[in-house]
Design a protein around this motif. Sequence first.
Motif, PDB file in Angstrom:
ATOM      1  N   GLY A 116      38.011  36.038  39.862  1.00  0.00           N
ATOM      2  CA  GLY A 116      38.772  37.252  39.589  1.00  0.00           C
ATOM      3  C   GLY A 116      40.368  36.877  39.137  1.00  0.00           C
ATOM      4  O   GLY A 116      40.713  37.549  38.422  1.00  0.00           O
ATOM      5  N   ILE A 117      40.738  35.898  40.058  1.00  0.00           N
ATOM      6  CA  ILE A 117      42.026  35.636  39.752  1.00  0.00           C
ATOM      7  C   ILE A 117      42.146  34.826  38.436  1.00  0.00           C
ATOM      8  O   ILE A 117      43.348  35.267  37.819  1.00  0.00           O
ATOM      9  CB  ILE A 117      42.356  34.274  40.886  1.00  0.00           C
ATOM     10  N   ILE A 118      41.411  34.105  38.111  1.00  0.00           N
ATOM     11  CA  ILE A 118      41.390  33.419  36.560  1.00  0.00           C
ATOM     12  C   ILE A 118      41.608  34.340  35.700  1.00  0.00           C
ATOM     13  O   ILE A 118      42.213  34.556  34.617  1.00  0.00           O
ATOM     14  CB  ILE A 118      40.351  32.422  36.398  1.00  0.00           C
ATOM     15  N   GLY A 119      40.723  35.788  35.768  1.00  0.00           N
ATOM     16  CA  GLY A 119      40.503  36.697  34.755  1.00  0.00           C
ATOM     17  C   GLY A 119      42.001  37.485  34.810  1.00  0.00           C
ATOM     18  O   GLY A 119      42.484  37.465  33.777  1.00  0.00           O
ATOM     19  N   ILE A 120      42.506  37.845  36.063  1.00  0.00           N
ATOM     20  CA  ILE A 120      43.804  38.674  35.821  1.00  0.00           C
ATOM     21  C   ILE A 120      44.760  37.893  35.569  1.00  0.00           C
ATOM     22  O   ILE A 120      45.733  38.388  34.722  1.00  0.00           O
ATOM     23  CB  ILE A 120      43.788  39.414  37.188  1.00  0.00           C
ATOM     24  N   GLU A 121      45.036  36.598  36.085  1.00  0.00           N
ATOM     25  CA  GLU A 121      46.105  35.723  35.836  1.00  0.00           C
ATOM     26  C   GLU A 121      46.303  35.255  34.287  1.00  0.00           C
ATOM     27  O   GLU A 121      47.370  35.272  33.761  1.00  0.00           O
ATOM     28  CB  GLU A 121      46.163  34.541  36.606  1.00  0.00           C
ATOM     29  N   LEU A 122      45.128  34.986  33.773  1.00  0.00           N
ATOM     30  CA  LEU A 122      45.155  34.450  32.438  1.00  0.00           C
ATOM     31  C   LEU A 122      44.870  35.324  31.247  1.00  0.00           C
ATOM     32  O   LEU A 122      45.101  35.012  30.083  1.00  0.00           O
ATOM     33  CB  LEU A 122      44.168  33.116  32.400  1.00  0.00           C
ATOM     34  N   SER A 135      37.457  51.901  36.598  1.00  0.00           N
ATOM     35  CA  SER A 135      37.265  50.339  37.160  1.00  0.00           C
ATOM     36  C   SER A 135      35.799  50.107  36.797  1.00  0.00           C
ATOM     37  O   SER A 135      34.793  50.809  37.004  1.00  0.00           O
ATOM     38  CB  SER A 135      37.356  50.382  39.000  1.00  0.00           C
ATOM     39  N   THR A 136      35.429  48.955  36.060  1.00  0.00           N
ATOM     40  CA  THR A 136      34.093  48.576  35.833  1.00  0.00           C
ATOM     41  C   THR A 136      34.010  47.070  36.143  1.00  0.00           C
ATOM     42  O   THR A 136      34.853  46.412  36.570  1.00  0.00           O
ATOM     43  CB  THR A 136      33.865  48.676  34.313  1.00  0.00           C
ATOM     44  N   LEU A 137      32.903  46.595  36.425  1.00  0.00           N
ATOM     45  CA  LEU A 137      32.584  45.157  36.561  1.00  0.00           C
ATOM     46  C   LEU A 137      33.287  44.115  35.887  1.00  0.00           C
ATOM     47  O   LEU A 137      34.061  43.257  36.314  1.00  0.00           O
ATOM     48  CB  LEU A 137      30.961  44.907  36.735  1.00  0.00           C
ATOM     49  N   PRO A 138      33.142  44.230  34.602  1.00  0.00           N
ATOM     50  CA  PRO A 138      34.022  43.319  33.682  1.00  0.00           C
ATOM     51  C   PRO A 138      35.449  43.575  33.620  1.00  0.00           C
ATOM     52  O   PRO A 138      36.454  42.613  33.895  1.00  0.00           O
ATOM     53  CB  PRO A 138      33.641  43.647  32.418  1.00  0.00           C
ATOM     54  N   GLU A 139      36.340  44.707  34.079  1.00  0.00           N
ATOM     55  CA  GLU A 139      37.660  44.786  33.967  1.00  0.00           C
ATOM     56  C   GLU A 139      37.993  46.207  34.504  1.00  0.00           C
ATOM     57  O   GLU A 139      37.006  47.153  34.789  1.00  0.00           O
ATOM     58  CB  GLU A 139      38.029  44.776  32.623  1.00  0.00           C
ATOM     59  N   ASP A 140      39.253  46.309  34.840  1.00  0.00           N
ATOM     60  CA  ASP A 140      39.950  47.584  35.196  1.00  0.00           C
ATOM     61  C   ASP A 140      40.935  47.847  34.112  1.00  0.00           C
ATOM     62  O   ASP A 140      41.617  47.020  33.627  1.00  0.00           O
ATOM     63  CB  ASP A 140      40.705  47.257  36.593  1.00  0.00           C
ATOM     64  N   LEU A 141      40.776  49.331  33.697  1.00  0.00           N
ATOM     65  CA  LEU A 141      41.763  49.954  33.164  1.00  0.00           C
ATOM     66  C   LEU A 141      42.706  50.605  33.900  1.00  0.00           C
ATOM     67  O   LEU A 141      42.434  51.394  34.774  1.00  0.00           O
ATOM     68  CB  LEU A 141      41.003  50.716  32.001  1.00  0.00           C
ATOM     69  N   TYR A 142      44.172  50.072  33.852  1.00  0.00           N
ATOM     70  CA  TYR A 142      45.044  50.379  35.052  1.00  0.00           C
ATOM     71  C   TYR A 142      46.292  51.088  34.165  1.00  0.00           C
ATOM     72  O   TYR A 142      46.882  50.514  33.620  1.00  0.00           O
ATOM     73  CB  TYR A 142      45.515  49.106  35.765  1.00  0.00           C
ATOM     74  N   ASN A 150      37.853  43.071  39.944  1.00  0.00           N
ATOM     75  CA  ASN A 150      36.758  43.625  40.933  1.00  0.00           C
ATOM     76  C   ASN A 150      35.989  42.351  41.249  1.00  0.00           C
ATOM     77  O   ASN A 150      35.493  42.450  42.449  1.00  0.00           O
ATOM     78  CB  ASN A 150      35.712  44.604  40.260  1.00  0.00           C
ATOM     79  N   TRP A 151      36.069  41.153  40.776  1.00  0.00           N
ATOM     80  CA  TRP A 151      35.438  40.040  41.330  1.00  0.00           C
ATOM     81  C   TRP A 151      35.947  39.569  42.361  1.00  0.00           C
ATOM     82  O   TRP A 151      35.806  38.966  43.208  1.00  0.00           O
ATOM     83  CB  TRP A 151      35.218  39.042  40.166  1.00  0.00           C
ATOM     84  N   LEU A 152      37.434  39.858  42.553  1.00  0.00           N
ATOM     85  CA  LEU A 152      38.026  39.468  43.467  1.00  0.00           C
ATOM     86  C   LEU A 152      38.141  40.282  44.920  1.00  0.00           C
ATOM     87  O   LEU A 152      37.824  39.577  45.706  1.00  0.00           O
ATOM     88  CB  LEU A 152      39.796  39.534  43.106  1.00  0.00           C
ATOM     89  N   TRP A 153      37.787  41.405  44.590  1.00  0.00           N
ATOM     90  CA  TRP A 153      37.643  42.432  45.912  1.00  0.00           C
ATOM     91  C   TRP A 153      36.203  41.992  46.307  1.00  0.00           C
ATOM     92  O   TRP A 153      36.009  41.856  47.485  1.00  0.00           O
ATOM     93  CB  TRP A 153      37.845  43.817  45.668  1.00  0.00           C
ATOM     94  N   ALA A 154      35.050  41.724  45.392  1.00  0.00           N
ATOM     95  CA  ALA A 154      33.775  41.639  45.605  1.00  0.00           C
ATOM     96  C   ALA A 154      33.660  40.198  46.666  1.00  0.00           C
ATOM     97  O   ALA A 154      33.163  40.159  47.662  1.00  0.00           O
ATOM     98  CB  ALA A 154      32.892  41.541  44.685  1.00  0.00           C
ATOM     99  N   GLY A 155      34.526  39.125  45.820  1.00  0.00           N
ATOM    100  CA  GLY A 155      34.648  37.851  46.548  1.00  0.00           C
ATOM    101  C   GLY A 155      35.305  38.038  47.911  1.00  0.00           C
ATOM    102  O   GLY A 155      34.648  37.303  49.023  1.00  0.00           O
ATOM    103  N   GLY A 156      36.195  39.034  48.163  1.00  0.00           N
ATOM    104  CA  GLY A 156      36.854  39.121  49.316  1.00  0.00           C
ATOM    105  C   GLY A 156      35.754  39.634  50.428  1.00  0.00           C
ATOM    106  O   GLY A 156      35.781  39.102  51.495  1.00  0.00           O
TER     107      GLY A 156
END
Lengths: 696, 186
Positions: A537-543, A619-626, A651-657
């Motif tokens: 999740g972090i790699i996805g949103i940061e990069l 919000s979907t599994l691959p990505e959020d439209l914000y 969402n992987w970040l929250w699921a991972g949490g």
Amino acid sequence: MIAALSLPHLLLADLGLSAALLAFCSALYAIPAALRKDARWLASARNAAIAPFVLLTLAVACLEGLLYSGAFGLQYVNAVTSRAMPWYLRLTALWGGQAGSLFFWCWLLSGYSALVMLRNWRRERDLQPGVTVVLMVTLLFFLGLVIALENPFNKLWVAPAGGVSAGIWQPAGTLPFAPNDGRGLNPLLRHPGMIIHPPMLYLGFIGFVVPYAFAIAALVAGRRDDAWIRVSRRWTLLAWMFLSLGLLLGGRWAYDVLGWGGYWGWDPVEIAAFMPWLTATAFLHSVLIQEKRGMFKHWNMSLIILTYALVVLGTFLTRSGVLSSVHAFAQSAIGPWFFAFVALMACVSLGLLLKRWELLRGDNALDSWLSREGLFLLNNLIFMGILAACLWGVMYPIISELFTGQKVTVGPPYYERTTGPLFAVLLLLMGVAPLAAWRAGAARRLGRAFWKPALLAGLLPAGLLLAGITQPAALLGLWLAALVACVTLYEFYRGAQARARLTAGGFWHSFVHLVLRNRRRYGGFTIHLGVVLMAFGIIGIELFQSETQATLAYGEQLSIGQYQLRYDSLVEFPASDGRVITRATLNVSKNGRVVTQLFPRRDYFTDSQQPMTIPAVYSTLPEDLYVLLVGWEPAGAGGATFKVYVNPLVNWLWAGGLVFIIGTLVATWPERRELQTAAERARAAQLAVRSVSAGA
Amino acid sequence: MTGAEAPLLAATPAGLARRWQLLAWLLLLALLAVVGAKLVQVSRGSATSGAAPLFTLASFDGTQHTLQAYRGKIVVVNFWASWCAPCAAEAADLEQTWQAYRERGVVFLGVDYVDTEPEARAFIELWQQTYPNGPDRGTVIAQAFRIRGVPETYIIDQRGQLQAPIIGPTNRAQLSAVLDRLLAQP
């Protein structure tokens, strides 16, 4: 005629204050009583250390009653509640301001103390005085702050000339004063995440006082054995779980409320909460080595002291106004006292640690850096490296300002550049350490175990490379995360397989039993899997986060990625709690197909004159439209401006949490064997009591 | 035991060497000294009321601007965004006012609220703004000032006190009136 507090309110306030004062006295008595070398005095000290919890529970109930029923003649109630606020926000306003949250903190601390006191002390009798003294000194300090400087039961008084003051006692020449309504809670805090984020964080923070108390007691008593470690480990795990949950909820709150499309801003206060998490995580790893091999005793003792010191330092920095931040509390007079407490605690701890240094010698030597022990030590060093980077980032603005007069703040880029590579090494260690053997580590043996998962994990970045993603940092990060996933899942598989062979049971049956029988080990591996999901999740949103913005008239649209957003309308209406809501309607389609409607909005709180931007998220599994509504023309039809983010994998970040917390619960839950022995102990105690009474 | 087989970490270190003990104490005391000094500074600063919230703005050219460093000077803080039409209307006036007052020690800071960098740079280029402008990352500064929207302008006097905020677009006459009054103060 000026309105005053009603009689029931007055009684509640005085009852709460009296209970808090009695709790203070009881804690004060417990200290000399615990230091007497006499079993009866020690039993009395134990009761006196439990009593504050009962008394403070009563006091908190009084304060809740006052908050709920709107006793606006109390300074604290007036500052954090208003008539327009719903009942649950009035109740949770207990931790909405400085005075209330410190009081809440005292109550939780007294609860932890009572729980510790109620445990069976038979095997650690010589630690009991030390633990009692540390817990009660801490409680006295915080309760003293509340009673003397930040009293939530302070009443408002008005002078004939019109000046309003606050205090417990009526100043000469003033009249009691109860305004008709309160000022209300900061709108940013009126969010479900804010209702549970602070209590979780506090439970985590305060929880570390228990392992700290045991560590100090062990140092004072000069114990060489691992008794304090056995007791402390589960308390640390519990506190660590609450702290992790608090950090996660804080991230979620930032994502939902602060409206900048992020979840972690490297804000000094976030870092202040993150630093004890780092040392506690290091402790939870190296404590395994002390239990298995009797090594790293210095490390473990230092880590637990450091964790608690960082908790107190972080609380002090946040609450004294030394650090300026979105999270900062209003300035108050508690700064100097808090500073004195931090200094005293740190000096006493360091002095004791150095005095007993020789007692903490390890039983074994480190044979190889490639052994399990060696890799765990490396893991600890990396955690310390991240801690050093964070501490420097927090202190640097203060230092630079003192010496040059210029305040130079370090922003997210500093933290990302310094800690990023260290986190990558941590992931690598997470993948390698479970493969390493205890004691003897040979490079060739480790290599044999390592190459298969390494190669398998390589498929992910290779596939992405073919798909056109070429960022080296992303590919490396994803490879490392995939490596940890492979190694961890293989550990589960191997264990279940072996068990299935041994017990001739089915694979899944064996899997469940494996986890239940080895909760610590497999709880730990579950936590690792949670970290893998969070890393994705972090790699996805940061990069890979993309953003755009546009000013649209009705009917116009903007595109980002595969989405098209059409601006349909804008309405403005007042809500029941006194805010004015401006809400836009957007029609969202993905690749030409309508998928949803979004309503980004801006709430304007007229009483506090504060706006709040509330994003709309698809919000979907691959990505959020914000989507954020950032501005509009008064007429509405003239155009509104939207800022739009696409946040991949968030969402992987929250699921991972979630997986992370489940793993921690599994690891914290007592194993059946321990439960049995606890039950046996209780039975034995009962028998003993019976025989004593029979004898009498 | 040969030298090659010697353990990496000795199993039985005696008490910690004196110099390490000293180092531990020095580190702790240094940390406490820094935090303590800062605490003294903070408690002094909060004596007056109506003080402007302290902030640091990293301008687009990479310079750091802290409010505290400008103590003794009048500071005009303007919140704007490239997507905001009224901000464009006041941009030329802000620049002209700054040109007129910069010699007299007045500082202008432009805080770019919820924006993207290319658009923001284009806006600055278009309106030829030469005073420092920078992004408000994480809307930290905006929250500290509790702004209601853009544009808004805050004027901070020589002693760090906030003057009445200007909500909505401002102009040269309005700014000059406040600045002249503050400059005339002893």
